[in-house]
Design an enzyme around this catalytic site. Structure first.
Site, mmCIF file in Angstrom:
data_model
loop_
_atom_site.group_PDB
_atom_site.id
_atom_site.type_symbol
_atom_site.label_atom_id
_atom_site.label_comp_id
_atom_site.label_asym_id
_atom_site.label_seq_id
_atom_site.Cartn_x
_atom_site.Cartn_y
_atom_site.Cartn_z
ATOM 1 N N ASP A 3 56.574 -24.343 -42.970
ATOM 2 C CA ASP A 3 56.845 -24.726 -41.586
ATOM 3 C C ASP A 3 55.776 -25.750 -41.213
ATOM 4 O OD1 ASP A 3 57.850 -24.584 -38.875
ATOM 5 O OD2 ASP A 3 56.143 -23.326 -38.364
ATOM 6 N N SER A 4 55.915 -26.334 -40.029
ATOM 7 C CA SER A 4 54.887 -27.258 -39.558
ATOM 8 C C SER A 4 53.571 -26.530 -39.283
ATOM 9 C CB SER A 4 55.343 -27.924 -38.264
ATOM 10 O OG SER A 4 55.527 -26.929 -37.273
ATOM 11 N N CYS A 27 61.785 -23.593 -40.667
ATOM 12 C CA CYS A 27 61.583 -24.493 -39.534
ATOM 13 C C CYS A 27 62.919 -25.156 -39.218
ATOM 14 C CB CYS A 27 60.542 -25.538 -39.941
ATOM 15 S SG CYS A 27 60.307 -26.833 -38.708
ATOM 16 N N GLU A 41 50.477 -22.403 -31.259
ATOM 17 C CA GLU A 41 49.496 -22.725 -32.307
ATOM 18 C C GLU A 41 48.069 -22.442 -31.831
ATOM 19 O OE1 GLU A 41 49.657 -24.077 -35.543
ATOM 20 O OE2 GLU A 41 51.840 -23.935 -35.588
ATOM 21 N N CYS A 93 63.627 -22.344 -32.647
ATOM 22 C CA CYS A 93 62.385 -22.812 -33.278
ATOM 23 C C CYS A 93 61.660 -21.560 -33.741
ATOM 24 C CB CYS A 93 61.542 -23.586 -32.267
ATOM 25 S SG CYS A 93 59.846 -23.901 -32.796
ATOM 26 N N HIS A 144 58.663 -20.838 -34.057
ATOM 27 C CA HIS A 144 57.461 -20.439 -33.314
ATOM 28 C C HIS A 144 57.809 -19.465 -32.173
ATOM 29 C CE1 HIS A 144 55.496 -23.824 -35.323
ATOM 30 N NE2 HIS A 144 54.341 -23.471 -34.784
#
Ligand code: DGL
Length: 263
Positions: free
Chosen positions: A11-12, A74, A152, A184, A186
């Protein structure tokens, strides 16, 4: 391809850990290699070509690590690059997309909210998905710039995150949404906050377990499932590994060591 080879997941940043947890729960005998592309995070406001280039580099690295499958954990990276990765590798490449179809099935009001990154919302892949499955529903897509960065930073409940999330959810609530798609990886980490703002009755759809099921199905059909009793999980980051380790440990629920990705 040996059954004991690891599955690569990327993932990012920390978002894919929400998918990793479902995979580990469903397939505890599998060794897992997780990559957070922290130095390129967020993907969600970058052009598809930039994201695609990173996905190609990360997948090449995972392939060199002898992974037997890759999970693109992601939505943004899937929209930008999964077709390209599938064309490049003969092993399974599993991607993810916002769960529009199950949402239409579950929703009574047929007013469905989708929280996603700006790149996912604007992608052809997502717009084709919406046109295909949401003909008889009202799909309200809400891009959420800035939200990934809040997660994050480890702020899952603070005022800044709450205010930002409220501003994204209020318009959906005003229009009678009863089902919310987390588009998403996240966002599952702020499910409690979403419920707090939108109310406990809202039906929230996260695709993490569906992806773990699909991974299991694909490994099974290729007879690639592992029975390893000593499976391991390794974590890598392209950012400052020491900096990201505390947040990753917190979201993973255990202290983890993060290795530095060499590119
Ligand atoms: N976690 C990613 C997703 O599922 C996006 C995060 C980002 O914008 O970097 O779309």
């Amino acid at each position: 391809m040996a059954n004991e080879q690891a599955i690569g997941i990327f993932d990012s940043g920390v978002g894919g850990l929400s998918v990793l947890a479902h995979i580990h729960q469903r397939l505890p005998s599998e060794s897992l290699l997780y990559i957070a592309d922290s130095s390129y995070m967020p993907y969600g406001c970058k052009p598809e070509a930039v994201i695609q280039k990173r996905c190609v580099e990360i997948s090449a690295f995972l392939s060199r690590q002898q992974c037997k499958a890759i999970v693109v954990a992601c939505n943004t990276a899937t929209a930008a690059a999964v077709h390209h990765l599938r064309a490049s590798y003969s092993f399974p490449v599993i991607g993810m997309e916002p769960a529009v179809k199950p949402a239409v099935f579950h929703s009574r009001s047929k007013v469905i909210g989708v929280l996603a990154t700006s790149t996912t919302s604007a992608s052809d892949k997502f717009n084709r998905l919406a046109a295909r499955f949401a003909q008889h529903a009202r799909l309200i897509v809400q891009p959420c710039p800035g939200l990934v960065e809040r997660i994050e930073s480890g702020d899952l409940t603070g005022d800044k995150t709450r205010d930002m999330l409220s501003s994204f959810l209020q318009p959906l609530m005003r229009q009678g949404m009863d089902t919310l798609v987390l588009g998403c990886t996240h966002y599952p980490f702020i499910t409690a906050l979403i419920r707090d703002i939108a109310g406990g009755d809202i039906h929230i759809i996260d695709t993490g377990d569906a992806i773990a099921c699909e991974l299991e199905r694909q490994l099974q059909s290729r007879k690639l499932l592992s029975e390893n009793k000593t499976a391991s999980i390794k974590f890598w980051s392209s950012g400052d590994a020491e900096k990201v380790a505390p947040v990753m440990s917190r979201l993973w629920g255990d202290k983890i060591m993060v290795q530095q990705l060499p590119f």
